[in-house]
Motif scaffolding. Structure first.
Motif, PDB file in Angstrom:
ATOM      1  N   GLN A  47     100.552  50.201  17.253  1.00  0.00           N
ATOM      2  CA  GLN A  47     100.051  49.236  18.228  1.00  0.00           C
ATOM      3  C   GLN A  47     100.116  49.925  19.581  1.00  0.00           C
ATOM      4  OE1 GLN A  47     102.503  45.729  17.757  1.00  0.00           O
ATOM      5  NE2 GLN A  47     101.570  45.166  15.811  1.00  0.00           N
ATOM      6  N   VAL A  48      98.961  50.347  20.105  1.00  0.00           N
ATOM      7  CA  VAL A  48      98.955  51.192  21.300  1.00  0.00           C
ATOM      8  C   VAL A  48      97.940  50.689  22.321  1.00  0.00           C
ATOM      9  CG1 VAL A  48      99.821  53.292  20.210  1.00  0.00           C
ATOM     10  CG2 VAL A  48      97.369  52.781  20.112  1.00  0.00           C
ATOM     11  N   GLY A  49      98.235  51.002  23.579  1.00  0.00           N
ATOM     12  CA  GLY A  49      97.382  50.606  24.689  1.00  0.00           C
ATOM     13  C   GLY A  49      98.106  49.635  25.589  1.00  0.00           C
ATOM     14  N   THR A  50      98.438  50.057  26.807  1.00  0.00           N
ATOM     15  CA  THR A  50      99.338  49.283  27.655  1.00  0.00           C
ATOM     16  C   THR A  50      98.710  48.039  28.272  1.00  0.00           C
ATOM     17  OG1 THR A  50      98.813  50.817  29.476  1.00  0.00           O
ATOM     18  CG2 THR A  50     100.824  51.229  28.205  1.00  0.00           C
ATOM     19  N   LYS A  51      97.410  47.855  28.127  1.00  0.00           N
ATOM     20  CA  LYS A  51      96.802  46.589  28.524  1.00  0.00           C
ATOM     21  C   LYS A  51      97.134  45.480  27.532  1.00  0.00           C
ATOM     22  CE  LYS A  51      94.327  47.699  32.239  1.00  0.00           C
ATOM     23  NZ  LYS A  51      94.559  47.080  33.565  1.00  0.00           N
ATOM     24  N   HIS A  52      97.673  45.866  26.387  1.00  0.00           N
ATOM     25  CA  HIS A  52      97.925  44.913  25.311  1.00  0.00           C
ATOM     26  C   HIS A  52      99.340  45.029  24.760  1.00  0.00           C
ATOM     27  CE1 HIS A  52      96.239  43.118  21.268  1.00  0.00           C
ATOM     28  NE2 HIS A  52      97.027  42.291  21.894  1.00  0.00           N
ATOM     29  N   PHE A  53      99.866  46.264  24.719  1.00  0.00           N
ATOM     30  CA  PHE A  53     101.161  46.538  24.103  1.00  0.00           C
ATOM     31  C   PHE A  53     102.070  47.282  25.082  1.00  0.00           C
ATOM     32  CE2 PHE A  53      98.024  46.632  20.573  1.00  0.00           C
ATOM     33  CZ  PHE A  53      98.463  45.511  19.889  1.00  0.00           C
ATOM     34  N   PRO A  54     103.382  47.338  24.790  1.00  0.00           N
ATOM     35  CA  PRO A  54     104.299  48.050  25.691  1.00  0.00           C
ATOM     36  C   PRO A  54     104.133  49.565  25.662  1.00  0.00           C
ATOM     37  CG  PRO A  54     105.486  46.454  24.317  1.00  0.00           C
ATOM     38  CD  PRO A  54     104.111  46.587  23.743  1.00  0.00           C
ATOM     39  N   GLN A  55     103.519  50.116  24.599  1.00  0.00           N
ATOM     40  CA  GLN A  55     103.432  51.558  24.445  1.00  0.00           C
ATOM     41  C   GLN A  55     101.985  51.990  24.239  1.00  0.00           C
ATOM     42  OE1 GLN A  55     105.253  49.655  22.059  1.00  0.00           O
ATOM     43  NE2 GLN A  55     103.361  49.376  20.892  1.00  0.00           N
ATOM     44  N   THR A 127      88.456  34.095  20.873  1.00  0.00           N
ATOM     45  CA  THR A 127      89.060  35.268  20.259  1.00  0.00           C
ATOM     46  C   THR A 127      89.483  34.928  18.831  1.00  0.00           C
ATOM     47  OG1 THR A 127      91.307  34.723  20.961  1.00  0.00           O
ATOM     48  CG2 THR A 127      89.970  36.021  22.503  1.00  0.00           C
ATOM     49  N   LEU A 128      89.859  35.968  18.076  1.00  0.00           N
ATOM     50  CA  LEU A 128      90.366  35.736  16.729  1.00  0.00           C
ATOM     51  C   LEU A 128      91.622  34.884  16.743  1.00  0.00           C
ATOM     52  CD1 LEU A 128      89.829  39.309  15.292  1.00  0.00           C
ATOM     53  CD2 LEU A 128      88.794  37.233  14.364  1.00  0.00           C
ATOM     54  N   ALA A 129      92.431  35.009  17.785  1.00  0.00           N
ATOM     55  CA  ALA A 129      93.671  34.233  17.870  1.00  0.00           C
ATOM     56  C   ALA A 129      93.403  32.738  18.006  1.00  0.00           C
ATOM     57  CB  ALA A 129      94.500  34.709  19.058  1.00  0.00           C
ATOM     58  N   GLY A 170      92.360  39.621  21.717  1.00  0.00           N
ATOM     59  CA  GLY A 170      92.867  38.306  21.333  1.00  0.00           C
ATOM     60  C   GLY A 170      93.604  38.326  20.013  1.00  0.00           C
ATOM     61  N   SER A 171      94.804  38.881  20.029  1.00  0.00           N
ATOM     62  CA  SER A 171      95.619  38.937  18.820  1.00  0.00           C
ATOM     63  C   SER A 171      96.615  37.785  18.810  1.00  0.00           C
ATOM     64  CB  SER A 171      96.383  40.262  18.755  1.00  0.00           C
ATOM     65  OG  SER A 171      97.342  40.330  19.797  1.00  0.00           O
ATOM     66  N   SER A 172      97.341  37.696  17.723  1.00  0.00           N
ATOM     67  CA  SER A 172      98.455  36.752  17.597  1.00  0.00           C
ATOM     68  C   SER A 172      99.535  37.451  16.780  1.00  0.00           C
ATOM     69  CB  SER A 172      98.009  35.473  16.884  1.00  0.00           C
ATOM     70  OG  SER A 172      97.729  35.734  15.516  1.00  0.00           O
TER      71      SER A 172
END
Length: 262
Positions: A47-55, A127-129, A170-172
């Motif tokens: 799970q990557v990309g700081t716009k969405h995840f911490p890392q 979004t999917l969420a 748009g995750s959950s």
């Protein structure tokens, strides 16, 4: 460390064997932006990309990963692919299932250029969420199958390249857990130009480079469905080269195994 890499052209022959249409001729690519290295990442728990995840991905200063969403789209996708080919540069395309089914020849062009082909759902709900969990999963799985059938002629139990990006991020927690169980890595982004907003190619280039010059590295989100982005690409790639940035091409580490959907 989120993966391991090899540099081009040091292992160009190996890369050519692994990636369709990807043989780089050193003479024809001399003096061009090129692709600095190939980064293999394990899609499990990715799970990557700081716009969405911490890392984010393990990138050095000055390294970028080019990604494109929402295609393929006639006209714009071809222009993006042409610009990338002229600079011997590889990217990752997160494609929508219904667009893949409508334009399978464009998927084959993406693969022939040695690019990575990932998934962006079947219908791009926003979004999917916001959908019931079972409907969101059905849209994701249909996207896997539709893209693989259009690109490779058939779809198996597992997506061919286990990389996914959520439309609108748009995750959950439930959907992230589902994809993790499937062994599918999820990409966010570290920066973008906001190319969903109308602007000229020059305005978009200035905005994107100003953001990149501040961050100095990261996963860049663009869309190969917009003419303004397609028009920007030659100047953007030239500017990356002029300023000493290096493009990293992301591929899944193999062999990939995952749990089939229940």
């Amino acid at each position: 460390m989120l993966g391991h890499s090899w540099r081009l052209p040091t292992l160009a022959l190996l890369a050519a064997c692994l990636l369709p249409g990807s043989a780089f001729a050193t003479d024809s690519c001399a003096g061009k932006l090129g692709t600095e290295r190939v980064l293999e990442v394990d899609p499990h728990h990715l799970q990557v990309g700081t716009k969405h995840f911490p890392q984010t991905l393990d990138l050095a200063e000055g390294e970028v990963v080019l990604t494109f969403d929402d295609g393929p789209h006639p006209g714009a996708t071809e222009a993006v692919l042409k610009a990338l080919a002229q600079q011997c540069t590889r990217a990752t395309f997160f494609v929508i299932g219904r667009n893949a089914a409508a334009h399978p020849a464009l998927l084959k062009q993406i693969l022939a250029g040695g690019h990575t082909l990932g998934y962006h759902s079947q219908t791009h709900p926003m979004t999917l969420a916001d959908l019931p969990f079972d409907k969101a999963v059905a849209d994701i799985e249909k996207g896997f199958a539709t893209v693989d059938k259009a690109a490779y002629g058939k779809a198996g139990a597992q997506p061919r390249v286990p990389f996914f990006r959520f439309p609108g991020f748009g995750s959950s927690p439930q959907l992230l857990a589902y994809l993790d169980k499937r062994g599918v890595g999820v990409f966010g982004a570290d920066l973008w130009a906001g190319d969903w907003n109308p602007m000229t190619a020059d305005q978009q280039l200035k905005l994107l480079m100003s953001r990149l010059d501040r961050q100095r590295r990261g996963i860049i989100l663009l869309h190969d469905t917009h003419q303004q982005t397609a028009k920007m690409m030659p100047a953007f790639l030239a500017e990356l080269h002029r300023k000493g940035y290096h493009v990293v091409h992301v591929v899944p580490a193999g062999p990939v195994t995952a749990t089939a959907p229940q």
